[in-house]
Scaffold this motif. Structure first.
Motif, short mmCIF file in Angstrom:
data_model
loop_
_atom_site.label_atom_id
_atom_site.label_comp_id
_atom_site.label_asym_id
_atom_site.label_seq_id
_atom_site.Cartn_x
_atom_site.Cartn_y
_atom_site.Cartn_z
N ASP A 96 -1.03 49.06 66.36
CA ASP A 96 -2.57 49.59 65.96
C ASP A 96 -2.65 50.71 64.61
O ASP A 96 -3.81 50.85 64.03
CB ASP A 96 -3.85 48.77 66.66
CG ASP A 96 -3.37 47.50 67.63
OD1 ASP A 96 -2.57 46.91 66.96
OD2 ASP A 96 -3.74 47.12 68.44
N PHE A 97 -2.44 51.92 65.91
CA PHE A 97 -2.25 53.12 64.90
C PHE A 97 -1.10 53.38 64.28
O PHE A 97 -2.17 54.36 63.61
CB PHE A 97 -1.85 54.08 66.27
CG PHE A 97 -0.83 54.01 66.76
CD1 PHE A 97 0.39 54.48 66.36
CD2 PHE A 97 -0.74 53.52 67.91
CE1 PHE A 97 1.38 54.31 66.47
CE2 PHE A 97 0.62 54.09 68.49
CZ PHE A 97 1.81 54.77 67.30
N ALA A 98 -1.34 52.18 63.52
CA ALA A 98 -0.35 53.02 62.81
C ALA A 98 0.28 51.77 60.79
O ALA A 98 0.92 51.80 60.08
CB ALA A 98 1.63 53.18 62.87
N SER A 99 -0.80 50.98 61.51
CA SER A 99 -0.94 49.86 60.50
C SER A 99 -2.01 49.20 60.36
O SER A 99 -2.89 49.60 61.02
CB SER A 99 -0.20 48.05 60.82
OG SER A 99 -0.60 47.82 62.38
N GLY A 100 -2.30 48.37 59.39
CA GLY A 100 -3.73 47.60 58.86
C GLY A 100 -4.72 49.39 57.87
O GLY A 100 -4.04 49.59 57.61
N PRO A 101 -5.35 49.40 58.25
CA PRO A 101 -6.30 50.37 58.06
C PRO A 101 -5.56 52.35 57.97
O PRO A 101 -6.14 53.10 56.95
CB PRO A 101 -7.24 50.61 58.62
CG PRO A 101 -7.60 50.20 59.82
CD PRO A 101 -6.17 48.35 59.40
N TYR A 102 -4.79 52.02 58.71
CA TYR A 102 -3.93 52.94 59.22
C TYR A 102 -2.58 53.63 59.15
O TYR A 102 -1.81 53.69 59.36
CB TYR A 102 -4.34 53.53 60.82
CG TYR A 102 -5.47 53.39 61.76
CD1 TYR A 102 -6.42 54.26 61.17
CD2 TYR A 102 -5.74 52.29 62.37
CE1 TYR A 102 -8.13 54.04 61.64
CE2 TYR A 102 -7.01 52.35 63.13
CZ TYR A 102 -7.90 53.42 62.33
OH TYR A 102 -9.16 53.01 63.20
#
Length: 259
Positions: A96-102
């Motif tokens: 999560d911390f390296a995908s999507g908006p990030y």
């Protein structure tokens, strides 16, 4: 006048007249530097590299990687995967911390910090000693980087059934069917069907393969005139005699394919 009389030889005092063997210096007076870089240290590096290369080549020959077929742009269900040496980056983008908006954080910031840290490690820990316990910063950063790459690669590869994936996307063997281009039906096929079904009847982006089909001659003639599925009607433009020649040509190719 005798030979050599009157001749003078000039020497350079900076050059020793005695030939000395090429023996490296004794580095025992310098703590942490106990051997010459050339050839002692470099020879060890070459030997380690050669052993690793031979081992890697042996593993490749004993268990070759399964190959997939040529990429098909019309297959929307196909999920591409990067090569094995980029799988750790592929796995990183699942968090999560390296995908999507990030996503920029995952594809630029994190890899940039990691590889930048490895480049700066020799400058951050530039002590004279070369033993691991004498260079804790450089060794720690390298161990952290290697462990991260191995773990992420393992996590990514463990969720993929490589054998099943290769079998599902295996390369299509070249057609062993010999197309008789002198057949009168081939000229009719070329004018009416080749655009969608390919030069060797193996199919294309707009039409399926016409080899190995379970259709009678009457069914093939009906489909050529009335169409089927996404194939429109009146696709064939020709006389009844040309239709018979086209059907005979397709039937003969399928008989050859079924032999």
């Amino acid at each position: 006048m005798h030979k050599g009389k009157g001749m003078k030889f000039v020497g350079d005092s900076r050059i020793s007249a005695e030939r000395k063997p090429n023996i490296p210096k004794d580095y025992s007076e310098y703590p942490g530097r106990t051997e010459a870089f050339w050839p002692n240290f470099l020879l060890k590096e070459w030997l380690v590299g050669a052993v690793f290369l031979v081992g890697f080549m042996s593993l490749t020959l004993a268990h070759p990687s399964p190959l997939e077929g040529v990429a098909d742009p019309t297959d929307a269900a196909y999920i591409p995967l990067p090569d094995w040496y980029f799988l750790f980056l592929y796995e990183l983008l699942k968090y999560d911390f390296a995908s999507g908006p990030y996503i920029l954080f995952g594809i630029l910031v994190l890899p940039g910090l990691a590889f930048g840290g490895l480049l700066l490690a020799p400058f951050l820990d530039n002590g004279p000693g070369r033993r691991p316990h004498q260079r804790p910063i450089a060794v720690g950063m390298m161990l952290l980087g290697v462990a991260s790459v191995i773990w992420l690669t393992y996590e990514s590869a463990s969720h993929v059934d490589w054998e099943a994936r290769a079998e599902q996307n295996k390369p299509i063997p070249e057609s062993e069917i010999e197309i008789d281009q002198e057949d009168p039906g081939y000229a009719i096929y070329e004018n009416n069907c080749m655009t969608c079904h390919g030069e060797d009847l193996s199919g294309g982006p707009a039409g399926p393969s016409l080899t190995g089909i379970d259709r009678s001659a009457d069914e093939i003639a009906t489909i050529a005139q009335e169409g089927i599925a996404t194939m429109p009607a009146d696709q064939f433009t020709g006389s009844d005699e040309e239709l018979d020649q086209l059907v005979e040509f397709i039937v003969s190719v399928n008989e050859q394919a079924n032999e």
